[in-house]
Design an enzyme around this catalytic site. Structure first.
Site, PDB file in Angstrom:
ATOM      1  N   SER A 164       9.598  21.108  -7.290  1.00 33.86           N
ATOM      2  CA  SER A 164       9.242  21.701  -8.563  1.00 33.86           C
ATOM      3  C   SER A 164       8.398  20.784  -9.452  1.00 33.86           C
ATOM      4  O   SER A 164       7.974  21.168 -10.528  1.00 33.86           O
ATOM      5  CB  SER A 164      10.527  22.061  -9.320  1.00 33.86           C
ATOM      6  N   SER A 186      12.238  17.723  -4.942  1.00 32.60           N
ATOM      7  CA  SER A 186      11.131  18.113  -5.821  1.00 32.60           C
ATOM      8  C   SER A 186      10.115  17.020  -6.099  1.00 32.60           C
ATOM      9  O   SER A 186       9.078  17.281  -6.705  1.00 32.60           O
ATOM     10  CB  SER A 186      11.685  18.649  -7.148  1.00 32.60           C
ATOM     11  N   LYS A 224       6.378  15.997 -16.300  1.00 32.43           N
ATOM     12  CA  LYS A 224       6.960  17.287 -15.918  1.00 32.43           C
ATOM     13  C   LYS A 224       7.590  17.947 -17.140  1.00 32.43           C
ATOM     14  O   LYS A 224       8.223  17.265 -17.963  1.00 32.43           O
ATOM     15  CB  LYS A 224       8.006  17.065 -14.828  1.00 32.43           C
TER      16      LYS A 224
END
Length: 504
Positions: free
Chosen positions: A231, A255, A154
């Site tokens: 996310s 997330s 990420k």
């Protein structure tokens, strides 16, 4: 000049070229007219199959037009008195060739497409999923239990020699290259994994949808044309599509769990503080945790044995499901979680959750206050660099007073004690998200609010939360979340690996 091969029935080529003109001009009304208005009309592509005229029309209305192309050849093969197969080869303006196959049917209103399949070359680098990708981007630094595994990181984690982009081009432009790997990245590399690339995130990880105003929505590898979930959206898509085997991400308000549920993955949010967040761009430190996603529970557990503190493992024996939490989900997800709970032998346990909306609001206020504290200085004069949804959240965050934040912090601490007391030595089963993945373009505000009522519990209490994939009656991905006491991360991973083996 386009070459036409075969004998075309009267009116067919005129309809074919009318369709092509409508496609290139994005004339939605004409495209709708030329596709058979029936519930069994088909349109297929690499992203998946659309069934029914209305579903096809909905897709066209949200995609913003088709890639520009030139028809090179058209092959016509009549297959009956009122049906014909048309296969066209195309040259794409962006490069490469494509193929379009259509079945046309003649009727009182002329020729209509009843089935179509479109084939175009996939981009070598899908910018919706990856900020930067390699083969690999970073090679493993040792041998160990993760030999041969690949990681989608990420875009919040430090990767040596790369800046942290946080899903925002303006931030990326000003960010320096990182001098060393985040400890979690380094641990995975030392254990034999390589970094496939740095994957997209919702801006500053302040969303649950997976959308990004700058780079688009990463594709959902399990439910085409639906949201990927955020996310940790890019890593989840990379894993679901087979681009990487491990998605390394964060979970503040859901997330990891939400994209896992939306894309049929296993995902773990770790106990708050159990895995270092060093080298990770913060959102709200009171709730930020490291997590990861995989397609198999066994690999999820192997990653856990690398990143989590070593301890004896004792999978939870007392599984409970709370009816009032199930009721927060849409009926199809509620039914799927109920079915899973029954198969797992979970018992029903009531819990007075009258205060849950107040807990969720305290979580929101404290999270927002900390997010503004982390990024407000930089964002104060740059809010216009954010997409509308994330900008709205940061604008609201900027207005929270210190007194409001202190009150929320006290409320969160009180709620933490209540939640931990209820969980105790048990494992609590609940939906990972309130619904299946919404379709791209849907209003996700209501879904976000409902999902946060579920996901905030583990966030407030700092508990480990494992999302296990299941499916609804219609075959769409959903998630069963299993929450346990602090520090029982490995117990949850062992439970998932054991149950996954039994279900296979």
């Amino acid at each position: 000049m386009t070459r036409v091969h075969g004998e075309a029935p009267a009116g067919l080529l005129e309809a074919f070229w009318a369709y092509e003109r409508a496609l290139m001009s994005d004339d939605l009304a004409e495209l709708d007219r030329l596709f058979a208005d029936a519930p069994d009309t088909l349109r297929g592509a690499a992203a998946g199959l659309l069934v029914g005229h209305d579903e096809i029309s909905r897709f066209r209305g949200g995609r913003g037009g088709a890639p520009r192309r030139t028809i090179l050849e058209v092959h016509v093969r009549p297959t009956g008195p009122d049906h014909a197969l048309v296969v066209a080869t195309t040259r794409l303006e962006r490069g490469g060739h494509g193929l379009q196959t259509q079945v046309w049917r003649s009727g009182p209103q002329g020729w209509k497409v009843v089935a179509a399949h479109v084939s175009v070359p996939a981009p070598a680098h899908d910018p919706r999923i990856w900020r930067v990708v390699g083969d690999p981007l970073v090679r493993s630094l040792g041998d160990g239990s993760l030999d041969g595994e690949t990681v989608a990181v990420k875009d919040l984690f430090a990767v040596e020699g790369q800046p942290i982009g946080a899903g925002n081009p303006a931030w990326l432009e000003a960010a320096p290259a990182e001098a060393e790997h985040a400890p979690t990245v380094r641990a995975l590399l030392d254990s034999g994994a390589s970094v496939r690339g740095i994957a997209r995130t919702d801006e500053f990880a302040y969303s649950l949808a997976g959308t990004n105003a700058h780079h688009g929505t990463p594709p959902n590898g399990a439910a085409p044309r639906r949201l990927s979930g955020g996310s940790t959206s890019g890593p989840a898509s990379a894993v679901a599509l087979g681009h990487a085997t491990i998605g390394l991400g964060t979970d503040t308000g859901g997330s990891i769990r939400v994209p896992a549920a939306y894309q049929g993955l296993f995902g773990l949010r770790t106990t708050h503080g159990a895995v270092t967040v060093g080298g990770v761009l913060p959102l709200a430190p009171s709730f930020d945790t490291v997590g990861w996603l995989t397609r198999e529970a066994e690999l999820l557990e192997r990653v856990g044995r690398v990143l989590l503190p070593t301890r004896a493992v004792a999978p939870p024996q007392d599984l409970v499901v709370v009816p009032s939490l199930l009721a927060l989900a849409e009926p199809d997800v509620e039914t799927a979680v109920e079915r899973f709970a029954a198969e797992a032998g979970a018992r029903s346990q009531e819990w007075d959750l009258t205060d849950l909306p107040a807990w969720r609001e305290a979580f929101r206020v404290l999270q927002a206050s900390e997010a503004w504290r982390a990024h407000g200085t930089w964002l104060a004069t740059r809010l216009d660099t954010l997409g509308p949804d994330v900008r709205g959240r940061f604008e609201a965050a900027s207005a929270i007073t210190p007194e409001e934040a202190d009150t929320a912090r006290d409320q969160v601490a009180a709620a933490r004690r209540v939640i931990r007391d209820f969980v105790g030595d048990r494992a609590v089963l609940l939906p990972s998200a309130s619904s299946v993945a919404p379709r791209i373009g849907d209003d996700v505000g209501r879904v976000r609010d409902a999902t946060m009522l579920l996901t905030c519990l583990a966030g407030i209490a700092g508990l480990p939360a494992l999302s296990i994939p299941t499916t609804t009656g219609e075959g769409l991905p959903a998630g069963v979340c299993v929450v346990a006491a602090p520090g029982r991360d490995l117990d949850l991973l062992a439970l998932a690996a054991r149950d996954d083996r039994l279900r296979r």
